[in-house]
Design a protein around this motif. Structure first.
Motif, PDB file in Angstrom:
ATOM      1  N   GLU A  21      11.528  21.343-119.159  1.00 29.04           N
ATOM      2  CA  GLU A  21      12.305  20.816-120.281  1.00 29.04           C
ATOM      3  C   GLU A  21      12.335  21.854-121.394  1.00 29.04           C
ATOM      4  N   ASP A  22      13.475  21.997-122.053  1.00 32.72           N
ATOM      5  CA  ASP A  22      13.531  22.761-123.294  1.00 32.72           C
ATOM      6  C   ASP A  22      14.509  22.065-124.232  1.00 32.72           C
ATOM      7  N   ASP A  23      14.902  22.729-125.308  1.00 34.25           N
ATOM      8  CA  ASP A  23      15.739  22.042-126.293  1.00 34.25           C
ATOM      9  C   ASP A  23      17.127  21.718-125.752  1.00 34.25           C
ATOM     10  N   GLN A  24      17.568  22.445-124.725  1.00 34.22           N
ATOM     11  CA  GLN A  24      18.938  22.259-124.223  1.00 34.22           C
ATOM     12  C   GLN A  24      19.038  21.431-122.953  1.00 34.22           C
ATOM     13  N   LEU A  25      17.998  21.467-122.116  1.00 34.63           N
ATOM     14  CA  LEU A  25      18.150  20.835-120.797  1.00 34.63           C
ATOM     15  C   LEU A  25      16.844  20.246-120.280  1.00 34.63           C
ATOM     16  N   PRO A  43      22.138  18.839-118.950  1.00 33.52           N
ATOM     17  CA  PRO A  43      22.093  19.190-120.372  1.00 33.52           C
ATOM     18  C   PRO A  43      21.632  17.950-121.144  1.00 33.52           C
ATOM     19  N   LYS A  44      20.893  18.158-122.235  1.00 34.93           N
ATOM     20  CA  LYS A  44      20.474  17.002-123.047  1.00 34.93           C
ATOM     21  C   LYS A  44      21.658  16.377-123.757  1.00 34.93           C
ATOM     22  N   GLN A  45      22.601  17.230-124.099  1.00 37.21           N
ATOM     23  CA  GLN A  45      23.834  16.765-124.742  1.00 37.21           C
ATOM     24  C   GLN A  45      24.690  16.058-123.680  1.00 37.21           C
ATOM     25  N   HIS A  46      25.304  14.933-124.046  1.00 33.63           N
ATOM     26  CA  HIS A  46      26.142  14.225-123.073  1.00 33.63           C
ATOM     27  C   HIS A  46      27.454  14.971-122.828  1.00 33.63           C
ATOM     28  N   ILE A  47      27.690  15.307-121.557  1.00 33.32           N
ATOM     29  CA  ILE A  47      28.978  15.854-121.094  1.00 33.32           C
ATOM     30  C   ILE A  47      29.305  15.026-119.856  1.00 33.32           C
ATOM     31  N   ASP A  48      30.513  14.509-119.760  1.00 26.31           N
ATOM     32  CA  ASP A  48      30.848  13.566-118.681  1.00 26.31           C
ATOM     33  C   ASP A  48      30.674  14.167-117.290  1.00 26.31           C
ATOM     34  N   SER A  49      31.162  15.378-117.121  1.00 24.85           N
ATOM     35  CA  SER A  49      31.100  16.024-115.796  1.00 24.85           C
ATOM     36  C   SER A  49      31.548  17.467-115.987  1.00 24.85           C
ATOM     37  N   ALA A  58      29.834  28.141-122.186  1.00 24.77           N
ATOM     38  CA  ALA A  58      29.445  29.277-121.339  1.00 24.77           C
ATOM     39  C   ALA A  58      27.949  29.583-121.441  1.00 24.77           C
ATOM     40  N   ALA A  59      27.405  29.601-122.647  1.00 28.45           N
ATOM     41  CA  ALA A  59      25.980  29.943-122.809  1.00 28.45           C
ATOM     42  C   ALA A  59      25.094  28.863-122.177  1.00 28.45           C
ATOM     43  N   LEU A  60      25.476  27.615-122.357  1.00 30.43           N
ATOM     44  CA  LEU A  60      24.714  26.508-121.754  1.00 30.43           C
ATOM     45  C   LEU A  60      24.687  26.651-120.232  1.00 30.43           C
ATOM     46  N   LEU A  61      25.829  26.944-119.636  1.00 30.43           N
ATOM     47  CA  LEU A  61      25.893  27.068-118.175  1.00 30.43           C
ATOM     48  C   LEU A  61      25.082  28.254-117.679  1.00 30.43           C
ATOM     49  N   GLY A  62      25.138  29.370-118.412  1.00 30.62           N
ATOM     50  CA  GLY A  62      24.320  30.524-118.036  1.00 30.62           C
ATOM     51  C   GLY A  62      22.845  30.164-118.074  1.00 30.62           C
ATOM     52  N   HIS A  63      22.459  29.423-119.105  1.00 28.53           N
ATOM     53  CA  HIS A  63      21.063  29.005-119.244  1.00 28.53           C
ATOM     54  C   HIS A  63      20.670  28.081-118.099  1.00 28.53           C
ATOM     55  N   ILE A  64      21.518  27.129-117.770  1.00 25.42           N
ATOM     56  CA  ILE A  64      21.230  26.196-116.669  1.00 25.42           C
ATOM     57  C   ILE A  64      20.992  26.974-115.373  1.00 25.42           C
ATOM     58  N   TYR A  65      21.867  27.923-115.055  1.00 22.18           N
ATOM     59  CA  TYR A  65      21.709  28.656-113.784  1.00 22.18           C
ATOM     60  C   TYR A  65      20.495  29.578-113.819  1.00 22.18           C
TER      61      TYR A  65
END
Ligand code: 5GP
Ligand code: ZN
Length: 114
Positions: A21-25, A43-49, A58-65
């Motif tokens: 867990e971190d601040d974003q995911l 992501p902790k932030q709600h995104i439908d899909s 883009a930065a969130l997705l890079g972090h996730i991967y």
């Protein structure tokens, strides 16, 4: 989002078997695993899909991967390989309407998926 299962898991209102867990995911094990290793990254932030993603994510997705790659190395499944899947909408098989990435590993996975 008030009535979203994964928002509640992200907020700790519903328990989960957390991996990271971190601040974003948040990464946690799937309740109904489809492979010897099966975890979800949200992501902790709600995104439908994935259909709701924009260039600003883009930065969130890079972090996730990057987190997925680290976790797979730590779990010892990186060398044999793994699959990252995000289901979108009814035909994609999405049952929880909060963006999540399935990470499946520990067995040889069939292609194409059913
Ligand atoms: P989808 O079908 O939307 O691509 O994936 C949703 C995933 O969430 C499924 O694999 C399902 O097993 C998992 N899931 C549903 N409810 C829960 C829960 O309460 N806890 C956990 N850990 N996983 C869940
Ligand atoms: Zn949500």
């Amino acid at each position: 989002m008030d009535d979203c299962l994964f928002c509640k898991i992200a907020a700790g209102q519903i328990p989960s078997n957390k991996l990271y867990e971190d601040d974003q995911l948040l990464a946690f094990y799937d309740i109904d695993p489809q492979a010897p290793t099966h975890f979800l990254v949200i992501p902790k932030q709600h995104i439908d899909s994935a259909a709701a993603l924009t260039e600003s994510d883009a930065a969130l997705l890079g972090h996730i991967y990057a987190v997925i790659a680290d976790l797979c190395r730590q779990l010892g499944v990186a060398e044999n390989g793994y699959r990252v899947v995000t289901n979108v909408g009814a035909d994609g098989g999405q049952s929880v309407k909060h963006l999540h990435f399935h990470v499946l590993a520990g067995r040889s996975l069939a292609w194409p998926p059913g």
